[in-house]
Design a protein around this motif. Structure first.
Motif, PDB file in Angstrom:
ATOM      1  N   MET A 126      72.124  51.640  28.363  1.00  0.00           N
ATOM      2  CA  MET A 126      71.085  52.374  27.866  1.00  0.00           C
ATOM      3  C   MET A 126      71.469  52.995  26.501  1.00  0.00           C
ATOM      4  O   MET A 126      70.534  53.137  25.726  1.00  0.00           O
TER       5      MET A 126
ATOM      6  N   LEU B 180      59.329  51.956  26.272  1.00  0.00           N
ATOM      7  CA  LEU B 180      59.687  51.153  27.136  1.00  0.00           C
ATOM      8  C   LEU B 180      61.072  51.849  27.573  1.00  0.00           C
ATOM      9  O   LEU B 180      61.361  52.012  28.902  1.00  0.00           O
ATOM     10  N   ILE B 181      61.728  52.525  26.958  1.00  0.00           N
ATOM     11  CA  ILE B 181      63.116  53.133  27.197  1.00  0.00           C
ATOM     12  C   ILE B 181      62.866  54.525  28.053  1.00  0.00           C
ATOM     13  O   ILE B 181      63.269  54.828  29.282  1.00  0.00           O
TER      14      ILE B 181
ATOM     15  N   ARG C  82      60.028  54.736  30.151  1.00  0.00           N
ATOM     16  CA  ARG C  82      59.717  54.255  31.529  1.00  0.00           C
ATOM     17  C   ARG C  82      61.158  53.893  32.136  1.00  0.00           C
ATOM     18  O   ARG C  82      61.076  53.946  33.663  1.00  0.00           O
ATOM     19  N   THR C  83      62.231  53.240  31.602  1.00  0.00           N
ATOM     20  CA  THR C  83      63.342  52.795  32.147  1.00  0.00           C
ATOM     21  C   THR C  83      64.045  54.014  32.468  1.00  0.00           C
ATOM     22  O   THR C  83      64.380  54.075  34.043  1.00  0.00           O
ATOM     23  N   LYS C  84      64.191  54.912  32.046  1.00  0.00           N
ATOM     24  CA  LYS C  84      64.924  56.232  32.412  1.00  0.00           C
ATOM     25  C   LYS C  84      64.331  56.921  33.560  1.00  0.00           C
ATOM     26  O   LYS C  84      64.797  57.364  34.464  1.00  0.00           O
TER      27      LYS C  84
ATOM     28  N   LEU D  25      65.159  54.948  36.599  1.00  0.00           N
ATOM     29  CA  LEU D  25      66.381  55.129  37.142  1.00  0.00           C
ATOM     30  C   LEU D  25      66.627  56.408  37.529  1.00  0.00           C
ATOM     31  O   LEU D  25      67.433  56.680  38.615  1.00  0.00           O
TER      32      LEU D  25
ATOM     33  N   LEU E 281      57.787  48.021  34.978  1.00  0.00           N
ATOM     34  CA  LEU E 281      57.581  48.504  33.622  1.00  0.00           C
ATOM     35  C   LEU E 281      56.623  48.020  32.931  1.00  0.00           C
ATOM     36  O   LEU E 281      56.006  48.626  31.878  1.00  0.00           O
TER      37      LEU E 281
END
Length: 48
Positions: A1, A22-23, A25-27, A30, A43
């Motif tokens: 990441m 997108l980053i 949302r990914t965080k 997680l 996502l």
């Protein structure tokens, strides 16, 4: 990441905002916990 975030500056401006979103949302996926409200499940479809 962290590697993806570090390389974010080399991405063209047109894709920069989409990749940044997108980053984010990914965080969020997680770091969410089992009993959290307003979880993010997909996502590609954050409204799900």
């Amino acid at each position: 990441m962290r590697d993806v975030e570090r390389q974010l500056d080399s991405v063209a401006d047109t894709g920069h905002s989409a990749l940044h979103e997108l980053i984010g949302r990914t965080k969020r996926i997680l770091t969410q916990r089992q009993k959290d409200k307003n979880k993010l499940y997909a996502l590609h479809a954050p409204e799900v």
